[in-house]
Design a protein around this motif. Sequence first.
Motif, PDB file in Angstrom:
ATOM      1  N   LEU A  34       0.649  20.213 -25.446  1.00 13.19           N
ATOM      2  CA  LEU A  34       1.014  21.154 -25.180  1.00 13.19           C
ATOM      3  C   LEU A  34      -0.208  22.101 -25.605  1.00 13.19           C
ATOM      4  N   THR A  35      -0.486  23.763 -24.832  1.00 11.19           N
ATOM      5  CA  THR A  35      -0.863  24.593 -25.244  1.00 11.19           C
ATOM      6  C   THR A  35      -0.353  25.761 -25.832  1.00 11.19           C
ATOM      7  N   PHE A  36      -1.001  26.614 -26.558  1.00  9.43           N
ATOM      8  CA  PHE A  36      -0.316  27.183 -27.706  1.00  9.43           C
ATOM      9  C   PHE A  36      -0.697  28.869 -27.284  1.00  9.43           C
ATOM     10  N   THR A  96       4.958  18.577 -17.127  1.00  8.44           N
ATOM     11  CA  THR A  96       5.702  17.564 -17.080  1.00  8.44           C
ATOM     12  C   THR A  96       4.631  16.879 -15.802  1.00  8.44           C
ATOM     13  N   GLY A  97       4.617  15.315 -16.018  1.00  6.23           N
ATOM     14  CA  GLY A  97       3.986  15.054 -15.077  1.00  6.23           C
ATOM     15  C   GLY A  97       2.334  14.411 -14.709  1.00  6.23           C
ATOM     16  N   GLY A  98       1.531  13.639 -15.122  1.00  6.30           N
ATOM     17  CA  GLY A  98       0.534  13.376 -15.401  1.00  6.30           C
ATOM     18  C   GLY A  98      -0.249  13.758 -16.246  1.00  6.30           C
ATOM     19  N   SER A  99      -1.436  13.787 -16.708  1.00  9.39           N
ATOM     20  CA  SER A  99      -2.064  13.358 -17.727  1.00  9.39           C
ATOM     21  C   SER A  99      -2.149  14.678 -18.496  1.00  9.39           C
ATOM     22  N   HIS A 115       4.281  25.480 -15.513  1.00  4.80           N
ATOM     23  CA  HIS A 115       4.704  24.894 -17.031  1.00  4.80           C
ATOM     24  C   HIS A 115       6.116  24.813 -16.995  1.00  4.80           C
ATOM     25  N   ASN A 116       7.263  23.834 -17.567  1.00  2.00           N
ATOM     26  CA  ASN A 116       8.677  24.217 -17.080  1.00  2.00           C
ATOM     27  C   ASN A 116       9.383  23.291 -18.869  1.00  2.00           C
ATOM     28  N   THR A 117       8.497  23.813 -19.346  1.00  2.00           N
ATOM     29  CA  THR A 117       8.821  23.867 -21.512  1.00  2.00           C
ATOM     30  C   THR A 117       7.701  24.396 -21.499  1.00  2.00           C
ATOM     31  N   VAL A 118       9.623  25.032 -22.073  1.00  2.59           N
ATOM     32  CA  VAL A 118       8.511  25.897 -23.294  1.00  2.59           C
ATOM     33  C   VAL A 118       9.407  25.937 -24.775  1.00  2.59           C
ATOM     34  N   PHE A 119       8.213  26.034 -25.655  1.00  2.69           N
ATOM     35  CA  PHE A 119       8.416  26.373 -27.050  1.00  2.69           C
ATOM     36  C   PHE A 119       7.970  26.791 -27.998  1.00  2.69           C
ATOM     37  N   ARG A 151      20.644  34.847 -37.330  1.00  2.10           N
ATOM     38  CA  ARG A 151      19.449  36.320 -37.515  1.00  2.10           C
ATOM     39  C   ARG A 151      18.311  36.394 -36.030  1.00  2.10           C
ATOM     40  N   PHE A 152      18.299  34.789 -35.426  1.00  2.14           N
ATOM     41  CA  PHE A 152      17.598  34.280 -34.711  1.00  2.14           C
ATOM     42  C   PHE A 152      18.664  34.416 -33.262  1.00  2.14           C
ATOM     43  N   SER A 153      17.723  34.648 -32.317  1.00  2.00           N
ATOM     44  CA  SER A 153      17.969  34.265 -30.490  1.00  2.00           C
ATOM     45  C   SER A 153      16.480  34.071 -29.515  1.00  2.00           C
ATOM     46  N   ALA A 154      17.127  33.334 -28.986  1.00  6.14           N
ATOM     47  CA  ALA A 154      15.624  32.850 -28.156  1.00  6.14           C
ATOM     48  C   ALA A 154      16.058  32.520 -26.495  1.00  6.14           C
ATOM     49  N   GLU A 155      15.653  33.675 -26.022  1.00  5.91           N
ATOM     50  CA  GLU A 155      16.061  33.254 -24.883  1.00  5.91           C
ATOM     51  C   GLU A 155      14.844  33.083 -23.372  1.00  5.91           C
ATOM     52  N   MET A 156      15.377  32.635 -22.134  1.00  7.54           N
ATOM     53  CA  MET A 156      14.008  33.269 -21.209  1.00  7.54           C
ATOM     54  C   MET A 156      14.807  32.717 -19.393  1.00  7.54           C
ATOM     55  N   PRO A 157      14.527  34.811 -19.727  1.00  2.00           N
ATOM     56  CA  PRO A 157      15.282  35.108 -18.634  1.00  2.00           C
ATOM     57  C   PRO A 157      14.594  34.707 -16.891  1.00  2.00           C
ATOM     58  N   ASP A 158      13.150  34.448 -17.231  1.00  2.34           N
ATOM     59  CA  ASP A 158      12.794  33.920 -16.356  1.00  2.34           C
ATOM     60  C   ASP A 158      12.088  32.919 -16.036  1.00  2.34           C
ATOM     61  N   ALA A 159      10.787  32.656 -15.078  1.00  7.45           N
ATOM     62  CA  ALA A 159      10.054  31.661 -15.258  1.00  7.45           C
ATOM     63  C   ALA A 159       8.940  31.921 -15.643  1.00  7.45           C
ATOM     64  N   THR A 160       8.586  32.970 -16.154  1.00  5.98           N
ATOM     65  CA  THR A 160       7.405  33.725 -16.977  1.00  5.98           C
ATOM     66  C   THR A 160       7.717  34.173 -17.993  1.00  5.98           C
TER      67      THR A 160
END
Lengths: 116, 113
Positions: A105-107, A97-100, A29-33, A64-73
């Motif tokens: 979103l998977t939470f 992305t792509g397909g059905s 999954h390449n999109t994270v929320f 006061r908030f910060s969000a990061e994604m240091p790597d894909a995992t």
Amino acid sequence: DARVTQTPRHKVTEMGQEVTMRCQPILGHNTVFWYRQTMMQGLELLAYFRNRAPLDDSGMPKDRFSAEMPDATLATLKIQPSEPRDSAVYFCASSGTGGSGANVLTFGAGSRLTVL
Amino acid sequence: AQRVTQPEKLLSVFKGAPVELKCNYSYSGSPELFWYVQYSRQRLQLLLRHISRESIKGFTADLNKGETSFHLKKPFAQEEDSAMYYCALKLDAGGTSYGKLTFGQGTILTVHP
């Protein structure tokens, strides 16, 4: 069964302390929320990333908030300093992305934060 | 700006009664609508999406563009339907899909025996 993993599940801390929440999205999954859930506001989008790049963090208090994604995992959400009004359940979700499965979103199970 | 409104915070019905959870949206583009459900002690999960035009667990939802609504309906409610329900709207980002969802405030459905 692929899952989004969040840690910690529960966190109780005192006002002024730093809080870090972590999320491992579903592999591929390449999109994270990041969402915050409260009774009053429902689910509010705080930030989201695509291919690790931040796309929108307008829902997040920048001071006061910060969000990061240091790597894909790994995605992180940090609050410093924390305040009682930050008490909520914080959800991470991912999607591909792509397909059905696109746009679905998977939470994760959520991180319940209590700031005293 | 896009917005999703769920006017009922709480909804109670008796088992076997019809149930309708209301959802209205405001968005000038071509929307994609979803219903997500969160059962007690479980993760938030997709219930159905309008493009699939399917019935899940007896629930259906029809997109009404004239009324800008996407109400969730079930003719005969069951006790196991008790949960939090969220309506969500995905923006049409010019054909490039990022999957960003705007959620309503949620409706807690309680089905009494």
